[in-house]
Design a protein around this motif. Structure first.
Motif, PDB file in Angstrom:
ATOM      1  N   LEU A  78      14.496 -12.904 -16.913  1.00 56.87           N
ATOM      2  CA  LEU A  78      13.767 -11.617 -16.466  1.00 56.87           C
ATOM      3  C   LEU A  78      12.409 -11.340 -17.271  1.00 56.87           C
ATOM      4  CD1 LEU A  78      16.896  -9.318 -16.388  1.00 56.87           C
ATOM      5  CD2 LEU A  78      15.858 -10.488 -14.306  1.00 56.87           C
ATOM      6  N   PRO A  79      11.610 -10.966 -16.430  1.00 59.66           N
ATOM      7  CA  PRO A  79      10.278 -10.549 -17.141  1.00 59.66           C
ATOM      8  C   PRO A  79      10.144  -9.247 -18.253  1.00 59.66           C
ATOM      9  CG  PRO A  79      10.310  -9.650 -14.787  1.00 59.66           C
ATOM     10  CD  PRO A  79      11.659 -10.488 -15.056  1.00 59.66           C
ATOM     11  N   ARG A  80       9.499  -9.593 -19.261  1.00 56.60           N
ATOM     12  CA  ARG A  80       9.633  -8.384 -20.297  1.00 56.60           C
ATOM     13  C   ARG A  80       8.172  -7.778 -20.103  1.00 56.60           C
ATOM     14  NH1 ARG A  80      14.335  -9.702 -21.385  1.00 56.60           N
ATOM     15  NH2 ARG A  80      14.888 -11.503 -22.193  1.00 56.60           N
ATOM     16  N   GLU A 104       0.639  -1.188   0.149  1.00 53.88           N
ATOM     17  CA  GLU A 104       0.038  -0.089  -0.097  1.00 53.88           C
ATOM     18  C   GLU A 104       0.767   1.213  -0.105  1.00 53.88           C
ATOM     19  OE1 GLU A 104      -3.354   1.835   2.872  1.00 53.88           O
ATOM     20  OE2 GLU A 104      -3.281  -0.009   2.712  1.00 53.88           O
ATOM     21  N   GLY A 105       0.594   2.127  -1.054  1.00 54.98           N
ATOM     22  CA  GLY A 105       1.506   3.370  -1.087  1.00 54.98           C
ATOM     23  C   GLY A 105       2.737   3.273  -1.857  1.00 54.98           C
ATOM     24  N   GLY A 106       2.929   1.843  -2.054  1.00 55.92           N
ATOM     25  CA  GLY A 106       4.350   1.493  -2.779  1.00 55.92           C
ATOM     26  C   GLY A 106       3.926   1.638  -4.369  1.00 55.92           C
ATOM     27  N   GLY A 107       5.077   1.617  -5.111  1.00 55.73           N
ATOM     28  CA  GLY A 107       4.964   1.603  -6.628  1.00 55.73           C
ATOM     29  C   GLY A 107       5.870   0.523  -7.168  1.00 55.73           C
ATOM     30  N   VAL A 108       5.593   0.087  -8.301  1.00 54.74           N
ATOM     31  CA  VAL A 108       6.684  -0.679  -9.052  1.00 54.74           C
ATOM     32  C   VAL A 108       6.688  -0.391 -10.495  1.00 54.74           C
ATOM     33  CG1 VAL A 108       5.168  -2.683  -9.274  1.00 54.74           C
ATOM     34  CG2 VAL A 108       7.520  -3.257  -9.297  1.00 54.74           C
ATOM     35  N   THR A 109       8.000  -0.406 -11.081  1.00 59.18           N
ATOM     36  CA  THR A 109       8.115  -0.326 -12.154  1.00 59.18           C
ATOM     37  C   THR A 109       8.915  -1.526 -13.051  1.00 59.18           C
ATOM     38  OG1 THR A 109      10.276   0.753 -12.364  1.00 59.18           O
ATOM     39  CG2 THR A 109       8.508   2.286 -12.332  1.00 59.18           C
ATOM     40  N   LEU A 110       8.605  -1.772 -14.354  1.00 53.44           N
ATOM     41  CA  LEU A 110       9.338  -2.828 -15.019  1.00 53.44           C
ATOM     42  C   LEU A 110      11.075  -2.820 -14.914  1.00 53.44           C
ATOM     43  CD1 LEU A 110       9.119  -5.424 -16.538  1.00 53.44           C
ATOM     44  CD2 LEU A 110       8.930  -4.190 -18.601  1.00 53.44           C
ATOM     45  N   ASP A 111      11.445  -1.523 -15.063  1.00 54.14           N
ATOM     46  CA  ASP A 111      12.833  -1.332 -14.974  1.00 54.14           C
ATOM     47  C   ASP A 111      13.296  -1.901 -13.510  1.00 54.14           C
ATOM     48  OD1 ASP A 111      12.845  -0.696 -17.478  1.00 54.14           O
ATOM     49  OD2 ASP A 111      13.154   1.383 -17.150  1.00 54.14           O
ATOM     50  N   GLY A 112      12.960  -1.309 -12.578  1.00 56.51           N
ATOM     51  CA  GLY A 112      13.051  -1.527 -11.288  1.00 56.51           C
ATOM     52  C   GLY A 112      12.907  -2.967 -10.842  1.00 56.51           C
ATOM     53  N   LEU A 113      11.853  -3.576 -11.058  1.00 57.15           N
ATOM     54  CA  LEU A 113      11.677  -5.194 -11.078  1.00 57.15           C
ATOM     55  C   LEU A 113      12.791  -5.880 -11.771  1.00 57.15           C
ATOM     56  CD1 LEU A 113      10.097  -7.323  -9.836  1.00 57.15           C
ATOM     57  CD2 LEU A 113       8.722  -7.330 -12.080  1.00 57.15           C
ATOM     58  N   ARG A 114      13.160  -5.487 -12.933  1.00 57.68           N
ATOM     59  CA  ARG A 114      14.094  -6.296 -13.602  1.00 57.68           C
ATOM     60  C   ARG A 114      15.642  -5.941 -13.040  1.00 57.68           C
ATOM     61  NH1 ARG A 114      13.548  -8.013 -18.750  1.00 57.68           N
ATOM     62  NH2 ARG A 114      15.649  -7.224 -19.345  1.00 57.68           N
ATOM     63  N   GLU A 115      16.007  -4.786 -12.505  1.00 55.24           N
ATOM     64  CA  GLU A 115      17.151  -4.411 -11.812  1.00 55.24           C
ATOM     65  C   GLU A 115      17.217  -5.154 -10.734  1.00 55.24           C
ATOM     66  OE1 GLU A 115      19.115  -0.639  -9.753  1.00 55.24           O
ATOM     67  OE2 GLU A 115      17.868  -0.133 -11.415  1.00 55.24           O
ATOM     68  N   PHE A 116      16.135  -5.401  -9.933  1.00 59.61           N
ATOM     69  CA  PHE A 116      16.184  -6.214  -8.584  1.00 59.61           C
ATOM     70  C   PHE A 116      16.387  -7.626  -8.896  1.00 59.61           C
ATOM     71  CE2 PHE A 116      13.893  -8.961  -5.628  1.00 59.61           C
ATOM     72  CZ  PHE A 116      14.666  -8.785  -4.505  1.00 59.61           C
ATOM     73  N   ALA A 117      15.852  -8.262  -9.758  1.00 57.25           N
ATOM     74  CA  ALA A 117      15.813  -9.694 -10.239  1.00 57.25           C
ATOM     75  C   ALA A 117      16.945  -9.734 -11.027  1.00 57.25           C
ATOM     76  CB  ALA A 117      14.408  -9.950 -11.113  1.00 57.25           C
ATOM     77  N   SER A 118      17.681  -9.042 -11.550  1.00 57.66           N
ATOM     78  CA  SER A 118      19.096  -9.395 -12.230  1.00 57.66           C
ATOM     79  C   SER A 118      20.093  -9.798 -11.310  1.00 57.66           C
ATOM     80  CB  SER A 118      19.407  -8.174 -13.090  1.00 57.66           C
ATOM     81  OG  SER A 118      19.998  -7.052 -12.259  1.00 57.66           O
ATOM     82  N   ALA A 119      20.094  -9.450  -9.961  1.00 54.25           N
ATOM     83  CA  ALA A 119      20.857  -9.941  -9.107  1.00 54.25           C
ATOM     84  C   ALA A 119      20.614 -11.288  -8.701  1.00 54.25           C
ATOM     85  CB  ALA A 119      20.848  -8.916  -7.939  1.00 54.25           C
ATOM     86  N   HIS A 120      19.696 -11.743  -8.993  1.00 56.52           N
ATOM     87  CA  HIS A 120      19.189 -12.940  -8.629  1.00 56.52           C
ATOM     88  C   HIS A 120      18.650 -14.093  -9.795  1.00 56.52           C
ATOM     89  CE1 HIS A 120      18.553 -11.258  -4.475  1.00 56.52           C
ATOM     90  NE2 HIS A 120      18.060 -10.419  -5.456  1.00 56.52           N
ATOM     91  N   VAL A 121      18.717 -13.599 -10.807  1.00 54.92           N
ATOM     92  CA  VAL A 121      18.110 -14.855 -11.933  1.00 54.92           C
ATOM     93  C   VAL A 121      18.800 -14.127 -13.183  1.00 54.92           C
ATOM     94  CG1 VAL A 121      15.940 -15.356 -10.994  1.00 54.92           C
ATOM     95  CG2 VAL A 121      16.008 -13.468 -12.591  1.00 54.92           C
ATOM     96  N   ALA A 122      19.272 -15.332 -14.294  1.00 52.92           N
ATOM     97  CA  ALA A 122      19.870 -15.022 -15.163  1.00 52.92           C
ATOM     98  C   ALA A 122      19.015 -13.955 -16.393  1.00 52.92           C
ATOM     99  CB  ALA A 122      19.972 -16.249 -16.197  1.00 52.92           C
TER     100      ALA A 122
END
Length: 76
Positions: A47-49, A25-43
């Motif tokens: 990464l989601p498109r 609640e009150g937070g936001g998410v962007t595709l670029d932010g999600l991809r940046e976070f996930a890139s440290a954990h998956v190949a």
């Protein structure tokens, strides 16, 4: 707050990765932010498109209803 990853049909690769996210609640998410976070954990190829921000449906025992997500998001 919640995330599910599903596949969507893709003419070139067969399927493309789509992340469905319910932010805090009150937070936001962007595709670029999600991809940046996930890139440290998956190949990179994992990464989601695409990003869909919505409530994630669950059954009475709390399991994510991925078939509902697929049916609702593929038809859009």
């Amino acid at each position: 707050a919640d995330v599910a990853v599903i596949g969507h049909p893709d003419e070139t690769f067969g399927e493309r990765i789509v992340a469905v996210v319910t932010p805090h609640e009150g937070g936001g998410v962007t595709l670029d932010g999600l991809r940046e976070f996930a890139s440290a954990h998956v190949a990179d190829y994992k990464l989601p498109r695409e990003l869909i921000v919505r409530e994630i449906p669950r059954n009475p025992s709390g399991k994510i209803l991925k078939h509902v997500l697929r049916d609702e998001t593929v038809s859009r």
